[in-house]
Design an enzyme around this catalytic site. Structure first.
Site, PDB file in Angstrom:
ATOM      1  N   ASP A  65     -24.168  20.700  -2.903  1.00 47.89           N
ATOM      2  CA  ASP A  65     -24.006  21.496  -4.116  1.00 47.89           C
ATOM      3  C   ASP A  65     -23.433  20.624  -5.233  1.00 47.89           C
ATOM      4  O   ASP A  65     -22.711  19.657  -4.977  1.00 47.89           O
ATOM      5  CB  ASP A  65     -23.056  22.679  -3.875  1.00 47.89           C
ATOM      6  CG  ASP A  65     -23.559  23.601  -2.777  1.00 47.89           C
ATOM      7  OD1 ASP A  65     -24.687  24.092  -2.898  1.00 47.89           O
ATOM      8  OD2 ASP A  65     -22.811  23.802  -1.804  1.00 47.89           O
ATOM      9  N   ASP A  67     -21.154  21.397  -8.354  1.00 48.75           N
ATOM     10  CA  ASP A  67     -20.341  22.365  -9.090  1.00 48.75           C
ATOM     11  C   ASP A  67     -19.804  21.722 -10.360  1.00 48.75           C
ATOM     12  O   ASP A  67     -19.485  20.527 -10.390  1.00 48.75           O
ATOM     13  CB  ASP A  67     -19.181  22.860  -8.227  1.00 48.75           C
ATOM     14  CG  ASP A  67     -19.665  23.644  -7.012  1.00 48.75           C
ATOM     15  OD1 ASP A  67     -20.799  24.156  -7.055  1.00 48.75           O
ATOM     16  OD2 ASP A  67     -18.916  23.720  -6.020  1.00 48.75           O
ATOM     17  N   ASP A 145      -7.528  22.502  -4.282  1.00 49.59           N
ATOM     18  CA  ASP A 145      -6.908  22.581  -2.960  1.00 49.59           C
ATOM     19  C   ASP A 145      -6.523  21.222  -2.394  1.00 49.59           C
ATOM     20  O   ASP A 145      -5.357  20.947  -2.119  1.00 49.59           O
ATOM     21  CB  ASP A 145      -7.800  23.369  -1.994  1.00 49.59           C
ATOM     22  CG  ASP A 145      -9.247  22.897  -1.981  1.00 49.59           C
ATOM     23  OD1 ASP A 145      -9.566  21.853  -2.593  1.00 49.59           O
ATOM     24  OD2 ASP A 145     -10.082  23.583  -1.357  1.00 49.59           O
TER      25      ASP A 145
END
Length: 442
Positions: A65, A67, A145
């Site tokens: 992906d 992002d 995170d």
């Protein structure tokens, strides 16, 4: 609610890595992601490739992906792209749709404060229930995170912005949580699952400080919506490293929170449940890595099979007929809510069919075998029988070998194989209706 204290240590000195000192090239980024990045930039907004896309390119991997983070709000993003749809309540995101390719764009996140309670909200456990507070890139970096995921590729000058030593963490193969681990896990307990997934996927080590609170805080996963945990399970078990991921999840007491009804069984590595799950995950990993088709239904059928066997035995002990006992057991297991995922109907219906075909595979006499061969779910049920045979051996292994031979044989040999077997129950003779006497003619 006071200011979010996610980062207990001050932001490390921002390190800007120029294009000449890193290996990320635009040729590594999808054309659709580049379109979005340049459209945002040309319209006066900041635009960055973030997270796993940057991390994976630095590792020499092909990102799954791409992002993007920007200082444009979701509404501003939507005004720039006719192919944009806004999703999410907890996290407001923009999806830019290019056919089957979706580029996810997030507005840079900020810290929560008392004046923004309508935009951000936490539960009594510290879990973020709503998080639409926007901020600067500095604040966004604190909200990420893991340090390896807190990297920003700036499309304006092709540099990398590294706030938390992410490049160094990648070089050292470390999964290190940004800020106080307990606070960050309480904000979003799914981060515990992500730590395990990234460690296995990227062959990295979880740092001691990041790993230490996991077992204690694992029960917080029970506060996560079941639909979200199902999606996390797909990422955990269907990416080609499911077996190793499962073992780590059990070690850290996380699998037991998703499937509390299996806690005792997976704690015993000699149990049939543990064996069936590990065989199923090994086979799934093999199929994923050979680019073969997989379905979550098969895996969840393996997770819960011995629960069905146990429930069926319970109903049989109450003198319920065998066929009804199986139906009741399947209903009890799938619809009981004893586990913390919700299985979509498109998969649960396949699970039911796989389970219901198991006793039919045991009844081979007459034309039954050939009829079962024609069932659309035969192949899945047969593969499941092979899996069970790996665990139980004995008569089940003999049965699996018989079905294997039947499929590989021509019509004459098939007839011979069927003629050699008989069901446990004798065939009932069909009772004929007595012929009516003809009335004598007058």
């Amino acid at each position: 609610m006071g200011k979010n204290q996610a980062a207990t240590k001050p932001i490390g000195q921002l390190k800007i890595i120029p294009r000449s000192e890193h290996n990320i090239s635009r040729k590594h980024i999808s054309k659709n992601a580049l379109k979005v990045l340049y459209r945002l930039k040309d319209c006066g907004f900041d635009a960055y490739l973030v997270g796993g896309g940057v991390r994976d390119i630095l590792l020499g991997l092909q990102p799954k992906d791409f992002d993007i983070a920007t200082n444009a709000t979701p509404e501003q993003i939507k005004s720039l792209f006719s192919n944009c749809r806004l999703i999410g309540r907890r996290f407001r995101l923009a999806h830019i749709v290019f056919g089957r390719d979706i580029i996810e764009v997030a507005t840079l996140r900020g810290h929560h404060d008392e004046e923004q309670e309508n935009l951000g909200k936490q539960s009594e456990h510290g879990q973020l229930l709503r998080d639409n507070v926007y901020g600067t890139i500095d604040e966004d970096a604190e909200r990420r995170d893991f340090s390896a995921n807190a990297l920003y590729y700036n499309i304006a000058d092709y540099s990398i912005l590294d706030y938390w030593g992410g490049v160094e963490a990648i070089a050292n193969k470390q999964i290190d949580l940004i800020g106080d681990p307990e606070t960050r896990y309480r904000e979003d307990p799914v981060r515990m699952l992500r730590a395990i997934r990234f460690a296995v996927k990227l062959d990295m080590q979880i740092t001691d400080s990041t790993a230490k609170p996991i077992k204690t805080l694992a029960p917080l996963l029970q506060n996560i919506p079941k639909a979200r945990l199902f999606e996390e399970c797909l990422k955990l078990f269907l990416a080609g490293q499911g077996l190793n991921t499962f073992k780590f999840l059990v070690e850290y007491q996380l699998f037991q929170q998703i499937f509390p009804n299996l806690a005792e069984q997976v704690a015993d590595t000699n149990s049939k449940t543990y064996a069936l799950i590990t065989h199923a995950l090994h086979n799934t990993d093999d199929r994923v890595n050979r680019n073969l088709r997989i379905t979550p239904a098969f895996l969840f059928a393996a997770f819960l099979w011995y629960e069905v066997e146990s429930a069926k035995a319970h109903y049989l002990s109450q003198q319920v007929p065998e066929h009804d006992a199986l139906f009741m057991a399947i209903h009890a297991v799938l619809d009981s809510g004893q586990y913390n995922v919700v299985i979509p109907k498109r998969f649960s219906s396949t699970i039911r069919e796989i389970w219901l075909l198991q006793p039919r595979l045991e009844k081979r006499a007459g034309k039954r075998s050939l009829k079962v061969l024609e069932n659309p779910k035969f192949r899945a049920a047969y593969d499941f029988l092979l899996l069970r045979a790996q665990v139980e051996q004995g008569d089940l292994a003999e049965l699996a070998n018989w079905w294997t031979e039947l499929q590989q044989s021509d019509e004459l040999i098939q007839k011979d194989l069927i003629a050699q077997v008989s069901d446990d129950k004798p065939r009932r003779s069909r009772r004929r209706n007595p012929k009516r006497r003809k009335k004598p003619q007058q």
